[in-house]
Structures are given as structure tokens and as C-alpha cells.
Design a protein around this motif. Sequence first.
Motif, mmCIF file in Angstrom:
data_model
loop_
_atom_site.group_PDB
_atom_site.id
_atom_site.type_symbol
_atom_site.label_atom_id
_atom_site.label_comp_id
_atom_site.label_asym_id
_atom_site.label_seq_id
_atom_site.Cartn_x
_atom_site.Cartn_y
_atom_site.Cartn_z
ATOM 1 N N TYR A 134 -65.008 61.716 -21.238
ATOM 2 C CA TYR A 134 -64.353 62.901 -21.786
ATOM 3 C C TYR A 134 -65.334 64.044 -21.988
ATOM 4 O O TYR A 134 -64.943 65.219 -21.957
ATOM 5 C CB TYR A 134 -63.646 62.551 -23.096
ATOM 6 C CG TYR A 134 -62.452 61.650 -22.884
ATOM 7 C CD1 TYR A 134 -61.299 62.126 -22.265
ATOM 8 C CD2 TYR A 134 -62.490 60.311 -23.283
ATOM 9 C CE1 TYR A 134 -60.204 61.295 -22.053
ATOM 10 C CE2 TYR A 134 -61.403 59.478 -23.064
ATOM 11 C CZ TYR A 134 -60.268 59.967 -22.450
ATOM 12 O OH TYR A 134 -59.189 59.146 -22.224
ATOM 13 N N ASP A 135 -66.609 63.707 -22.199
ATOM 14 C CA ASP A 135 -67.614 64.765 -22.260
ATOM 15 C C ASP A 135 -67.758 65.438 -20.898
ATOM 16 O O ASP A 135 -67.961 66.656 -20.811
ATOM 17 C CB ASP A 135 -68.969 64.180 -22.693
ATOM 18 C CG ASP A 135 -68.950 63.686 -24.126
ATOM 19 O OD1 ASP A 135 -68.841 64.518 -25.043
ATOM 20 O OD2 ASP A 135 -69.025 62.456 -24.325
ATOM 21 N N LEU A 136 -67.633 64.654 -19.834
ATOM 22 C CA LEU A 136 -67.689 65.216 -18.488
ATOM 23 C C LEU A 136 -66.485 66.129 -18.237
ATOM 24 O O LEU A 136 -66.631 67.215 -17.656
ATOM 25 C CB LEU A 136 -67.727 64.097 -17.445
ATOM 26 C CG LEU A 136 -67.744 64.538 -15.976
ATOM 27 C CD1 LEU A 136 -68.979 65.388 -15.691
ATOM 28 C CD2 LEU A 136 -67.706 63.315 -15.053
ATOM 29 N N VAL A 137 -65.318 65.684 -18.705
ATOM 30 C CA VAL A 137 -64.105 66.516 -18.563
ATOM 31 C C VAL A 137 -64.285 67.837 -19.315
ATOM 32 O O VAL A 137 -63.936 68.915 -18.810
ATOM 33 C CB VAL A 137 -62.864 65.765 -19.090
ATOM 34 C CG1 VAL A 137 -61.641 66.689 -19.090
ATOM 35 C CG2 VAL A 137 -62.599 64.523 -18.251
ATOM 36 N N ALA A 138 -64.855 67.753 -20.518
ATOM 37 C CA ALA A 138 -65.095 68.959 -21.314
ATOM 38 C C ALA A 138 -66.071 69.892 -20.603
ATOM 39 O O ALA A 138 -65.872 71.112 -20.561
ATOM 40 C CB ALA A 138 -65.636 68.577 -22.690
ATOM 41 N N ASN A 154 -63.150 64.117 -28.542
ATOM 42 C CA ASN A 154 -63.774 62.869 -28.104
ATOM 43 C C ASN A 154 -64.546 62.195 -29.235
ATOM 44 O O ASN A 154 -64.675 60.969 -29.265
ATOM 45 C CB ASN A 154 -64.718 63.156 -26.928
ATOM 46 C CG ASN A 154 -65.356 61.900 -26.371
ATOM 47 O OD1 ASN A 154 -64.707 60.869 -26.232
ATOM 48 N ND2 ASN A 154 -66.644 61.976 -26.071
ATOM 49 N N LEU A 155 -65.036 62.992 -30.191
ATOM 50 C CA LEU A 155 -65.832 62.464 -31.301
ATOM 51 C C LEU A 155 -64.978 62.130 -32.523
ATOM 52 O O LEU A 155 -65.503 61.747 -33.569
ATOM 53 C CB LEU A 155 -66.917 63.477 -31.689
ATOM 54 C CG LEU A 155 -67.974 63.734 -30.616
ATOM 55 C CD1 LEU A 155 -68.858 64.910 -31.003
ATOM 56 C CD2 LEU A 155 -68.824 62.488 -30.380
ATOM 57 N N GLY A 156 -63.657 62.289 -32.384
ATOM 58 C CA GLY A 156 -62.754 61.921 -33.475
ATOM 59 C C GLY A 156 -62.349 63.072 -34.381
ATOM 60 O O GLY A 156 -61.613 62.875 -35.345
ATOM 61 N N TYR A 157 -62.789 64.282 -34.064
ATOM 62 C CA TYR A 157 -62.430 65.449 -34.875
ATOM 63 C C TYR A 157 -61.196 66.139 -34.266
ATOM 64 O O TYR A 157 -61.234 67.312 -33.910
ATOM 65 C CB TYR A 157 -63.605 66.429 -34.942
ATOM 66 C CG TYR A 157 -64.777 65.924 -35.752
ATOM 67 C CD1 TYR A 157 -64.941 66.296 -37.087
ATOM 68 C CD2 TYR A 157 -65.730 65.080 -35.182
ATOM 69 C CE1 TYR A 157 -66.026 65.840 -37.829
ATOM 70 C CE2 TYR A 157 -66.815 64.619 -35.909
ATOM 71 C CZ TYR A 157 -66.955 65.002 -37.237
ATOM 72 O OH TYR A 157 -68.031 64.552 -37.977
ATOM 73 N N THR A 158 -60.110 65.385 -34.202
ATOM 74 C CA THR A 158 -58.909 65.906 -33.527
ATOM 75 C C THR A 158 -58.320 67.120 -34.232
ATOM 76 O O THR A 158 -57.706 67.972 -33.587
ATOM 77 C CB THR A 158 -57.842 64.813 -33.425
ATOM 78 O OG1 THR A 158 -57.593 64.278 -34.740
ATOM 79 C CG2 THR A 158 -58.318 63.669 -32.526
#
Length: 322
Positions: A185-189, A257-261
Motif C-alpha cells: 500500500y505504500d507503493l500504491v501511495a 496503511n498505518l491504521g490512521y484511517t
Amino acid sequence: MEKHSNIKNIVVAILTPLPSILFYLSFLHNHSSSPRSNIWSFCYEHPLLLANILFFFNVDLFFWLIGLLLSNNWLIDLYWTVIPVLLVHYFSSHPNSKSNSLRSTIAIVLTWVWSIRLTHNYFRREKWEWGKREDWRFSDMRKQYGKNWWWISFFAVYLSQQVFIIGICLPMFAIHASDQPCGIYDLVALVTCITSITVAYFADTQLHEFVTRNETSKKLSMPVIANLETGLWRYSRHPNYFGEQLFWWGLYLFAWNLGYTWMFVGPLVNSMCLGYVTVLVERRMVEKEYRAEAYRQYQKSTSVWIPWFKGSKIDEIKEKSM
């Protein structure tokens, strides 16, 4: 006279953020030697709150006072492109931060690239002059509110910017509050942010070239082109706005991705605001008679933000599918 004014505004722009920068450098120097017993303890334990306090006093209050003295709120326009860079370095260097070094580096580089692109576009649009004019929206409100503008401007121009800028920069705090390993998801970002910067750059460049050609035509007493409908502007009425918004939603993906939705509120509020600005811009576009009809037709056939086929092309696709 104009050269003198330009130099004065350059000096003002350089000096205005110094109170926050000097205070933060003082905190970095003193917090370890004066732990848990004074203001440095508060600054250490509450990095996000401290960022808001510094913004309030240095930008909201100080910039507002300067705007009153100059009768021009141009500073906030320029610093919209600079404050996110200051914030990402603030969060990354804060003694209480923890992060994955690769993700942190990516966020910092992306923010710098975003800032360089937007700063370049700002000065290119302003013909490389500092503070010659303020945003047309602020000028319109100045006329609308008259004598009350001096205090309304504090809320409309400055305090509101704190909500927007801190909001869209919340993922920078999230990135420096977790050392979770990088993933897909970091790659997607990353890809989303790079795509957004590319789209915004080409959209703004095409708009700049269009405006420049029309200005040249006016000087030569030649006909001007009523509307820009080529390049990315063929598929979206505001591809530059689309690119800008996509960047902040891409940055949000790091936080998600880090849970800070919950940090989606930042780009959401900013997108809603830009939606309102879009309405104001389009009203201005149809105010001039030479372009009014052409722009109304453009509105009927072209997507507002997200690049898509023009109306005629959509009809062709529907017909083929039947």
C-alpha cells in the motif's frame, strides 16, 4: 519603485516564518537538558498540538497582522506551497517521532517535489514577482465585506487555512508516529502521488501556455481563443485541481496503511472546499461575453475534475454498445 517593492516583499517572506523556526530550534536544543519540568516537556509530548499552536501564532496571527499593514493577503498564497515542507521536516525531526526510514524519506521527497512544482507555478503565474497581488477570492471578499474585512479576514483567510493545511498534512504525523515496515500500500501511495504531481504539472503548464498565447494575441490586436480544450483540458475542466487533490489522497494512503484511517477528514474537507472554489471559478468564466457560450458548451461535454471522455465520445461508446 516596483523593484523596491519586490525586494521588500522578499524580505518580508523570508522573515515571517522565523518565530516558529527559532522556537523549534530552541526546543531541539533544550528539551534533553530540561526534561519533564517545563514548556519543553509539553513540546516533547504533544508534537501535533505544538504544530497547531505554532501555526496559530505565527501564521494566523502574525501573517494576519502583516496582511493588515500591507492591505494585501498574498503571504498565505505563497506559504501554502511552503508550510507542508516545514511540517514534514518538523514531524520527521521531532524527538518524539518514530518512523520507517524509507517511508519517511519517500514522504519528504514527495512533499519537496510537490512544493517545487507548485511554487514554480505560483511565480510563473505571477511573472516572478513577490506579493504584487493577492488571490482574487480574497480581493472579492475585501470588496464584499468592506469595513468589516479587517477582522473577517482573520477567519476567512488565515484560521481557515490552518484547518485545511494541518488537515491535509496529518498523514505526515502518522508517517512519523509508526515504524511499521513498508508494504504494497505504500507503493500504491507512492505511485498515486507521483501521478498526481505529473498531472498537475502538465495541466498547469498547458494553462500557462494558453494564457500566454492569448496575452500575446491581445497585444498584437489578434483574436483570442475563448476556451482551453486541448491536452488534459480536453478531458477535464479542472485537471490541475484533480492533480492537486489526488496528491493529498495519495498521501492519505500512507496514513490509512498505518491504521490512521480517521485522517481522511483532511483531504475530504480540502476537496469539499475546492469543490466550492470550482463553482466560483466557473461563474467567473461565464461572466466574460467572449467566452461565455463556448464555456457553457464546454461544461456540457467535459468532466468537472476526473479526466474522462468528452460528451460526444461517451455517446459514441453508448451507441456501439447497443
